[in-house]
Design a protein around this motif. Structure first.
Motif, PDB file in Angstrom:
ATOM      1  N   HIS A   6       0.821  -1.211   0.000  1.00  0.00           N
ATOM      2  CA  HIS A   6       0.000   0.000   0.000  1.00  0.00           C
ATOM      3  C   HIS A   6       0.856   1.263   0.000  1.00  0.00           C
ATOM      4  N   TYR A  26     -13.877  -1.028  10.471  1.00  0.00           N
ATOM      5  CA  TYR A  26     -15.175  -0.337  10.533  1.00  0.00           C
ATOM      6  C   TYR A  26     -16.306  -1.335  10.760  1.00  0.00           C
ATOM      7  N   ILE A  62      -9.012  -0.942   6.952  1.00  0.00           N
ATOM      8  CA  ILE A  62      -9.906   0.116   7.425  1.00  0.00           C
ATOM      9  C   ILE A  62     -11.357  -0.339   7.353  1.00  0.00           C
ATOM     10  N   VAL A  63     -11.726  -0.971   6.242  1.00  0.00           N
ATOM     11  CA  VAL A  63     -13.093  -1.465   6.079  1.00  0.00           C
ATOM     12  C   VAL A  63     -13.393  -2.557   7.107  1.00  0.00           C
ATOM     13  N   THR A 115      -1.883   1.620   9.616  1.00  0.00           N
ATOM     14  CA  THR A 115      -0.740   0.921   9.048  1.00  0.00           C
ATOM     15  C   THR A 115       0.530   1.301   9.797  1.00  0.00           C
ATOM     16  N   THR A 161      -2.714  11.916   8.466  1.00  0.00           N
ATOM     17  CA  THR A 161      -2.896  11.561   7.057  1.00  0.00           C
ATOM     18  C   THR A 161      -1.887  12.295   6.182  1.00  0.00           C
ATOM     19  N   PHE A 213      -2.005   3.631   3.411  1.00  0.00           N
ATOM     20  CA  PHE A 213      -3.322   3.325   3.965  1.00  0.00           C
ATOM     21  C   PHE A 213      -3.809   1.994   3.410  1.00  0.00           C
ATOM     22  N   ASP A 214      -4.226   1.120   4.305  1.00  0.00           N
ATOM     23  CA  ASP A 214      -4.701  -0.203   3.919  1.00  0.00           C
ATOM     24  C   ASP A 214      -6.228  -0.170   3.901  1.00  0.00           C
ATOM     25  N   ARG A 215      -6.796  -0.048   2.724  1.00  0.00           N
ATOM     26  CA  ARG A 215      -8.249   0.089   2.597  1.00  0.00           C
ATOM     27  C   ARG A 215      -8.972  -1.114   3.185  1.00  0.00           C
ATOM     28  N   GLU A 216      -8.448  -2.312   2.928  1.00  0.00           N
ATOM     29  CA  GLU A 216      -9.100  -3.527   3.439  1.00  0.00           C
ATOM     30  C   GLU A 216      -9.115  -3.551   4.960  1.00  0.00           C
TER      31      GLU A 216
END
Length: 244
Positions: A103, A115, A111-112, A129, A153, A106-109
């Motif tokens: 990445h 959540y 974060i999702v 991360t 960020t 930021f690791d989108r997976e």
């Protein structure tokens, strides 16, 4: 005569047009933004080559210790990337950020996933991360707020752009809090195992990483059942970690 002078003063004190005031503030605002950007870029570039001597967290913990009647204590000893045990690097990735090399901060997976888990209630989980944690530890003050998250960020993007993955992982493993007054893997390895972080075994490295969420509460040499399970999971996934 006095009336004429009074009128002249009123003319001189006449307010500037709104557009003029607005443009003046806009120019100053732009200067501040550009100045902040230039300053932070120079700061991040400098720490690409110079090891950060201290962090906000280290200073805060020092004052907290003094408030508790203890002596000021900051124990740290920097190890270059190549000197750090590969077991430790793999353990950090397996336990903290499995997609670190893939990445851009930021690791989108993750974060999702965090959540979705947090929506169900119970203890909150984060999706930070290694890059985000490094940005937070090195450049920012401790605490939680949207302002701080915004700066986190921003600095995460900067270090991903200006540092290598090796440098990010090196800095992370050298500044992260690893115990009461302990910072970095070398200080922790010497304190807990009486050896250098150059030669940690898989199990020792996994235990050091397993306690990172709260290293002042948990100890790698006296692991709870939870920490043991977490360390076992880290060891199991270490073989899948491709270090930079």
């Amino acid at each position: 005569m006095a009336a004429k002078l009074s009128r002249k003063k009123r003319v001189k004190r006449r307010r500037l047009p709104f557009s003029t005031v607005r443009n003046r503030y806009l120019r100053w605002g732009l200067r501040i933004v550009v100045g902040f950007f230039m300053l932070t870029v120079v700061w991040v570039l400098a720490l690409r080559f110079v090891n950060p001597p201290v962090t906000w967290l280290m200073v805060q913990r020092g004052f907290e210790r003094q408030g508790e009647g203890k002596t000021w204590k900051i124990t740290k000893d920097w190890l270059a990337y190549d000197a750090l045990s590969d077991n430790l690097k793999r353990a950090a990735m397996a336990g903290e950020d499995a997609r670190f090399t893939e990445h851009w901060g930021f690791d989108r997976e993750a974060i999702v996933d965090a959540y979705q888990r947090n929506k169900t209630g119970g203890k909150l989980r984060g999706g930070s991360t290694i890059s985000q944690q490094t940005a937070k530890n090195v450049f920012l003050w401790p605490g939680r707020s949207w302002v701080r998250k915004g700066f986190e960020t921003y600095f995460t993007l900067l270090i991903e752009l200006l540092w290598s993955k090796k440098r990010i992982l090196e800095v992370y493993l050298n500044v992260v809090e690893t115990g009461d007054g302990l910072y970095g893997a070398e200080a922790a390895a010497q304190y807990y195992y009486g050896k250098s972080a150059k030669s940690l075994t898989k199990r020792q490295a996994a235990l050091l990483i397993a306690v990172l969420p709260n290293p002042r509460r948990w100890s790698p040499v006296k692991p709870t059942a939870f920490i043991n399970r977490k360390a076992n999971t880290i060891v199991r996934y270490m073989g899948h970690s491709r270090i930079p």
